[in-house]
Design a protein around this motif. Structure first.
Motif, PDB file in Angstrom:
ATOM      1  N   LEU A 103       0.822  -1.214   0.000  1.00 55.71           N
ATOM      2  CA  LEU A 103       0.000   0.000   0.000  1.00 55.71           C
ATOM      3  C   LEU A 103       0.858   1.266   0.000  1.00 55.71           C
ATOM      4  O   LEU A 103       0.561   2.212  -0.730  1.00 55.71           O
ATOM      5  N   ILE A 104       1.915   1.290   0.782  1.00 57.39           N
ATOM      6  CA  ILE A 104       2.757   2.488   0.863  1.00 57.39           C
ATOM      7  C   ILE A 104       3.514   2.727  -0.440  1.00 57.39           C
ATOM      8  O   ILE A 104       3.565   3.854  -0.950  1.00 57.39           O
ATOM      9  N   LEU A 105       4.093   1.657  -0.990  1.00 55.39           N
ATOM     10  CA  LEU A 105       4.895   1.796  -2.211  1.00 55.39           C
ATOM     11  C   LEU A 105       4.071   1.597  -3.489  1.00 55.39           C
ATOM     12  O   LEU A 105       4.613   1.730  -4.584  1.00 55.39           O
ATOM     13  N   HIS A 106       2.804   1.284  -3.310  1.00 54.55           N
ATOM     14  CA  HIS A 106       1.878   1.076  -4.437  1.00 54.55           C
ATOM     15  C   HIS A 106       2.459   0.058  -5.432  1.00 54.55           C
ATOM     16  O   HIS A 106       2.494   0.292  -6.641  1.00 54.55           O
ATOM     17  N   ASN A 107       2.914  -1.077  -4.873  1.00 54.23           N
ATOM     18  CA  ASN A 107       3.515  -2.132  -5.674  1.00 54.23           C
ATOM     19  C   ASN A 107       2.976  -3.483  -5.208  1.00 54.23           C
ATOM     20  O   ASN A 107       3.303  -3.942  -4.108  1.00 54.23           O
ATOM     21  N   PRO A 108       2.153  -4.160  -6.017  1.00 54.31           N
ATOM     22  CA  PRO A 108       1.537  -5.419  -5.593  1.00 54.31           C
ATOM     23  C   PRO A 108       2.509  -6.586  -5.444  1.00 54.31           C
ATOM     24  O   PRO A 108       2.161  -7.616  -4.861  1.00 54.31           O
ATOM     25  N   LEU A 109       3.732  -6.455  -5.931  1.00 56.82           N
ATOM     26  CA  LEU A 109       4.682  -7.563  -5.798  1.00 56.82           C
ATOM     27  C   LEU A 109       4.980  -7.904  -4.341  1.00 56.82           C
ATOM     28  O   LEU A 109       5.258  -9.052  -4.016  1.00 56.82           O
ATOM     29  N   PHE A 110       4.885  -6.922  -3.464  1.00 53.78           N
ATOM     30  CA  PHE A 110       5.156  -7.208  -2.054  1.00 53.78           C
ATOM     31  C   PHE A 110       4.145  -8.198  -1.488  1.00 53.78           C
ATOM     32  O   PHE A 110       4.520  -9.174  -0.836  1.00 53.78           O
ATOM     33  N   ILE A 111       2.854  -7.971  -1.738  1.00 53.18           N
ATOM     34  CA  ILE A 111       1.833  -8.888  -1.215  1.00 53.18           C
ATOM     35  C   ILE A 111       1.919 -10.229  -1.940  1.00 53.18           C
ATOM     36  O   ILE A 111       1.611 -11.273  -1.373  1.00 53.18           O
ATOM     37  N   MET A 112       2.387 -10.211  -3.182  1.00 57.78           N
ATOM     38  CA  MET A 112       2.539 -11.460  -3.924  1.00 57.78           C
ATOM     39  C   MET A 112       3.664 -12.322  -3.350  1.00 57.78           C
ATOM     40  O   MET A 112       3.627 -13.544  -3.457  1.00 57.78           O
ATOM     41  N   TRP A 113       4.653 -11.711  -2.736  1.00 62.38           N
ATOM     42  CA  TRP A 113       5.752 -12.450  -2.120  1.00 62.38           C
ATOM     43  C   TRP A 113       5.350 -13.070  -0.784  1.00 62.38           C
ATOM     44  O   TRP A 113       5.993 -14.004  -0.313  1.00 62.38           O
ATOM     45  N   LYS A 114       4.310 -12.576  -0.160  1.00 60.51           N
ATOM     46  CA  LYS A 114       3.929 -13.027   1.178  1.00 60.51           C
ATOM     47  C   LYS A 114       3.721 -14.544   1.261  1.00 60.51           C
ATOM     48  O   LYS A 114       4.271 -15.187   2.164  1.00 60.51           O
ATOM     49  N   PRO A 115       2.956 -15.202   0.354  1.00 60.19           N
ATOM     50  CA  PRO A 115       2.810 -16.663   0.465  1.00 60.19           C
ATOM     51  C   PRO A 115       4.138 -17.409   0.323  1.00 60.19           C
ATOM     52  O   PRO A 115       4.346 -18.438   0.984  1.00 60.19           O
ATOM     53  N   THR A 116       5.030 -16.901  -0.518  1.00 60.35           N
ATOM     54  CA  THR A 116       6.330 -17.545  -0.680  1.00 60.35           C
ATOM     55  C   THR A 116       7.132 -17.465   0.611  1.00 60.35           C
ATOM     56  O   THR A 116       7.678 -18.470   1.077  1.00 60.35           O
ATOM     57  N   ILE A 117       7.195 -16.287   1.195  1.00 62.75           N
ATOM     58  CA  ILE A 117       7.933 -16.115   2.455  1.00 62.75           C
ATOM     59  C   ILE A 117       7.335 -16.998   3.540  1.00 62.75           C
ATOM     60  O   ILE A 117       8.056 -17.669   4.288  1.00 62.75           O
ATOM     61  N   LEU A 118       5.999 -17.027   3.647  1.00 61.74           N
ATOM     62  CA  LEU A 118       5.340 -17.849   4.660  1.00 61.74           C
ATOM     63  C   LEU A 118       5.659 -19.329   4.452  1.00 61.74           C
ATOM     64  O   LEU A 118       6.014 -20.036   5.402  1.00 61.74           O
ATOM     65  N   ASN A 119       5.561 -19.806   3.208  1.00 59.90           N
ATOM     66  CA  ASN A 119       5.874 -21.213   2.932  1.00 59.90           C
ATOM     67  C   ASN A 119       7.329 -21.533   3.251  1.00 59.90           C
ATOM     68  O   ASN A 119       7.630 -22.594   3.809  1.00 59.90           O
TER      69      ASN A 119
END
Length: 192
Positions: free
Chosen positions: A66-82
């Motif tokens: 939201l701050i950087l207006h870049n959806p790649l950050f939220i897309m990385w979340k499942p990878t980091i969690l896994n």
């Protein structure tokens, strides 16, 4: 009920994405994760570690999205969690007397120690592969495709893996001691 509770933020993310897009969906998932923790505490007076870790990652990566207006950050979340889960399962193979999968499931099923270790390593591999699959989809396909993969692909992979794990464990399940005692040889001197 527990299934819906565990996947509450993902389901809301999916719905919000299809109504309003990635940024609203990210904000909804962040709020839903906080609500999930609060509801868990109110209903059971405890919050599972998985919910804490997932919420922390959603707030962190969602906030950056939201701050950087870049959806790649939220897309990385499942990878980091896994990959974090893979590290935890990996670490449990070397720390403590029992691998994590045994600690989680031995109250339900008893199998030889070597089988617990194999299943634990299978979870490590599964989490690594899931993380890789998520990030490949995020970079190779459209955002909408990734959102669908996040819900249906990753969840589907998890269900299939859990079914296969259950079948594998079933091959090696040991009968409880009391059942074994009941089916042992009968004393031939006893007469009815």
């Amino acid at each position: 009920m527990k299934f819906l509770f565990d996947f509450f933020p993902i389901l809301l993310f999916f719905g919000a994405y299809h109504l309003e897009g990635i940024y609203v969906a990210t904000a909804v998932a962040m709020v839903a994760s906080v609500v999930q923790i609060a509801a868990g505490w109110l209903m059971w007076r405890k919050v599972e570690r998985m919910h804490w870790v997932s919420a922390g990652l959603i707030v962190l990566f969602g906030g950056m999205t939201l701050i950087l207006h870049n959806p790649l950050f939220i897309m990385w979340k499942p990878t980091i969690l896994n990959w974090l889960f893979a590290l935890v399962f990996l670490g449990s193979a070397f720390i403590g007397k029992k691998p994590l999968v045994q600690r989680m499931m031995e109250h339900v099923i008893q199998v030889p120690r070597a089988i617990w270790h194999r299943v634990n390593w299978a979870w490590v591999a599964f989490f690594v592969i899931s993380g890789v699959a998520n990030i490949l989809v995020a970079y190779q396909f459209s955002e909408a495709f990734w959102v669908n993969f996040k819900l249906f692909g990753l969840m589907g992979m998890t269900f299939v893996f859990m079914i296969l794990q259950g079948l594998y464990l079933g091959l090696y399940a040991e009968r409880p001691a009391e059942v074994q005692a009941d089916t042992g040889p009968q004393d031939s001197d006893e007469r009815p």
